[in-house]
Every structure is written in C-alpha cells, then in structure tokens.
Design a protein around this motif. Sequence first.
Motif, PDB file in Angstrom:
ATOM      1  N   UNK A  55       0.797  -1.227   0.000  1.00 31.40           N
ATOM      2  CA  UNK A  55       0.000   0.000   0.000  1.00 31.40           C
ATOM      3  C   UNK A  55       0.829   1.275   0.000  1.00 31.40           C
ATOM      4  N   UNK A  56       2.115   1.174   0.290  1.00 35.56           N
ATOM      5  CA  UNK A  56       2.986   2.347   0.316  1.00 35.56           C
ATOM      6  C   UNK A  56       3.622   2.529  -1.055  1.00 35.56           C
ATOM      7  N   UNK A  57       3.882   3.780  -1.424  1.00 35.14           N
ATOM      8  CA  UNK A  57       4.548   4.108  -2.683  1.00 35.14           C
ATOM      9  C   UNK A  57       5.804   4.908  -2.402  1.00 35.14           C
ATOM     10  N   UNK A  58       6.740   4.826  -3.329  1.00 29.88           N
ATOM     11  CA  UNK A  58       7.923   5.694  -3.259  1.00 29.88           C
ATOM     12  C   UNK A  58       7.586   6.989  -3.971  1.00 29.88           C
ATOM     13  N   UNK A  59       7.909   8.100  -3.353  1.00 35.36           N
ATOM     14  CA  UNK A  59       7.753   9.394  -4.016  1.00 35.36           C
ATOM     15  C   UNK A  59       9.096  10.112  -3.949  1.00 35.36           C
ATOM     16  N   UNK A  60       9.263  11.045  -4.836  1.00 32.83           N
ATOM     17  CA  UNK A  60      10.477  11.841  -4.843  1.00 32.83           C
ATOM     18  C   UNK A  60      10.053  13.296  -4.741  1.00 32.83           C
ATOM     19  N   UNK A  61      10.375  13.903  -3.627  1.00 37.89           N
ATOM     20  CA  UNK A  61       9.947  15.265  -3.340  1.00 37.89           C
ATOM     21  C   UNK A  61      11.196  16.139  -3.230  1.00 37.89           C
ATOM     22  N   UNK A  62      11.463  16.949  -4.240  1.00 39.84           N
ATOM     23  CA  UNK A  62      12.674  17.790  -4.250  1.00 39.84           C
ATOM     24  C   UNK A  62      13.940  16.967  -3.993  1.00 39.84           C
ATOM     25  N   UNK A  63      14.081  15.867  -4.733  1.00 36.29           N
ATOM     26  CA  UNK A  63      15.245  14.973  -4.614  1.00 36.29           C
ATOM     27  C   UNK A  63      15.335  14.256  -3.262  1.00 36.29           C
ATOM     28  N   UNK A  64      14.227  14.189  -2.536  1.00 36.97           N
ATOM     29  CA  UNK A  64      14.183  13.419  -1.290  1.00 36.97           C
ATOM     30  C   UNK A  64      13.223  12.262  -1.500  1.00 36.97           C
ATOM     31  N   UNK A  65      13.740  11.028  -1.411  1.00 35.70           N
ATOM     32  CA  UNK A  65      12.881   9.855  -1.531  1.00 35.70           C
ATOM     33  C   UNK A  65      12.097   9.678  -0.239  1.00 35.70           C
ATOM     34  N   UNK A  66      10.797   9.404  -0.395  1.00 39.50           N
ATOM     35  CA  UNK A  66       9.914   9.228   0.756  1.00 39.50           C
ATOM     36  C   UNK A  66       8.978   8.057   0.504  1.00 39.50           C
ATOM     37  N   UNK A  67       8.468   7.480   1.585  1.00 40.97           N
ATOM     38  CA  UNK A  67       7.372   6.526   1.503  1.00 40.97           C
ATOM     39  C   UNK A  67       6.086   7.313   1.695  1.00 40.97           C
ATOM     40  N   UNK A  68       5.069   7.003   0.898  1.00 40.05           N
ATOM     41  CA  UNK A  68       3.809   7.736   0.967  1.00 40.05           C
ATOM     42  C   UNK A  68       2.648   6.751   0.937  1.00 40.05           C
ATOM     43  N   UNK A  69       1.646   7.025   1.730  1.00 36.83           N
ATOM     44  CA  UNK A  69       0.414   6.231   1.688  1.00 36.83           C
ATOM     45  C   UNK A  69      -0.759   7.117   2.070  1.00 36.83           C
ATOM     46  N   UNK A  70      -1.929   6.806   1.505  1.00 36.99           N
ATOM     47  CA  UNK A  70      -3.162   7.546   1.801  1.00 36.99           C
ATOM     48  C   UNK A  70      -4.255   6.584   2.247  1.00 36.99           C
ATOM     49  N   UNK A  71      -5.134   7.087   3.082  1.00 31.07           N
ATOM     50  CA  UNK A  71      -6.319   6.357   3.505  1.00 31.07           C
ATOM     51  C   UNK A  71      -7.489   7.323   3.482  1.00 31.07           C
ATOM     52  N   UNK A  72      -8.706   6.788   3.360  1.00 31.52           N
ATOM     53  CA  UNK A  72      -9.914   7.588   3.554  1.00 31.52           C
ATOM     54  C   UNK A  72     -10.534   7.116   4.865  1.00 31.52           C
ATOM     55  N   UNK A  73     -10.750   8.076   5.762  1.00 32.71           N
ATOM     56  CA  UNK A  73     -11.356   7.754   7.055  1.00 32.71           C
ATOM     57  C   UNK A  73     -12.833   8.122   7.025  1.00 32.71           C
ATOM     58  N   UNK A  74     -13.584   7.586   7.986  1.00 35.96           N
ATOM     59  CA  UNK A  74     -15.038   7.798   8.012  1.00 35.96           C
ATOM     60  C   UNK A  74     -15.412   9.249   8.308  1.00 35.96           C
ATOM     61  N   UNK A  75     -14.686   9.873   9.232  1.00 38.90           N
ATOM     62  CA  UNK A  75     -15.010  11.240   9.649  1.00 38.90           C
ATOM     63  C   UNK A  75     -13.718  11.976  10.002  1.00 38.90           C
ATOM     64  N   UNK A  76     -13.819  13.259  10.145  1.00 34.38           N
ATOM     65  CA  UNK A  76     -12.686  14.086  10.545  1.00 34.38           C
ATOM     66  C   UNK A  76     -12.111  13.599  11.881  1.00 34.38           C
ATOM     67  N   UNK A  77     -12.997  13.353  12.856  1.00 32.11           N
ATOM     68  CA  UNK A  77     -12.504  12.924  14.168  1.00 32.11           C
ATOM     69  C   UNK A  77     -11.883  11.530  14.108  1.00 32.11           C
ATOM     70  N   UNK A  78     -12.355  10.668  13.203  1.00 35.71           N
ATOM     71  CA  UNK A  78     -11.715   9.354  13.029  1.00 35.71           C
ATOM     72  C   UNK A  78     -10.305   9.544  12.472  1.00 35.71           C
TER      73      UNK A  78
END
Length: 127
Positions: free
Chosen positions: A37-60
């Motif tokens: 579920x994680x992806x490699x991203x390159x942000x201004x020559x900095x490699x990072x792990x990135x992942x997103x989720x959708x939660x049910x509500x803001x407080x969740x």
Amino acid sequence: MESMDDLTAKKCVPCNSKDIRPMSEQSANELLPQVQGWNLTNDDDTMKLHRSWKVKTFTKGLEFFQIIADVAEAEGHHPDLHLVGWNNVKIDIWTHSTGGLTENDFILAAKINALNVEHLLRRTAVA
C-alpha cells in the motif's frame, strides 16, 4: 529475502547515529513489496514513503493520527501526518536527518500497516 514479520519485529535505530545513511532507490524498491500500500515518491530529490487512507469522519482521522503517534513515539521515528479535507489521511515517512529513506522508514511503515485501524476507515471498493 526478509519477511514482513521481520520488519515489524525490528526497532528503529537512532536517527542521529553517524552510521545511518540514506538508501539507494534500488534498495528502497527491494523493500517496498514488504510494505503493502505504500509508494515511493520523490519530493525535491528526497525519496519518501507515501500512503493515503480515507477515514469515516474528521474525528476518526484524528484518532488514526493518535494511534500512529503512539507507534512513532515508541520507535522514536516520526512521520509527516496530513489530514486533507475532512477525510483524507496522508502519511509521508523518511529519515529527516539523512534527507532520504533508511530501513527505519520501512520498519515504521510495516508497523503502521500492522495496526488495527479498520474501524476508522471508510469501506470503499479496492480498485
């Protein structure tokens, strides 16, 4: 080849250790299958792990962050947490002190993946 269990069993090493160096993109790609579920991203020559989720509500989303914060504190390794809109949780992990990815990042991602957070997430069809 190490199993995912090996990553979750490991502890993050102190980021201020002078022996810690950022890994190559090839090494990162070799570890990536262990953190589903994680992806490699390159942000201004900095490699990072990135992942997103959708939660049910803001407080969740905030509850989700608290669960992640507990793991991050225990590991002494802290991700960047983003709550975008009211229900999009995005996490970026990299080792700030090295300006890139280290095994610590994959350990933290594996431990985040192992968390029981299903009750906080929206049920959506997986593409």
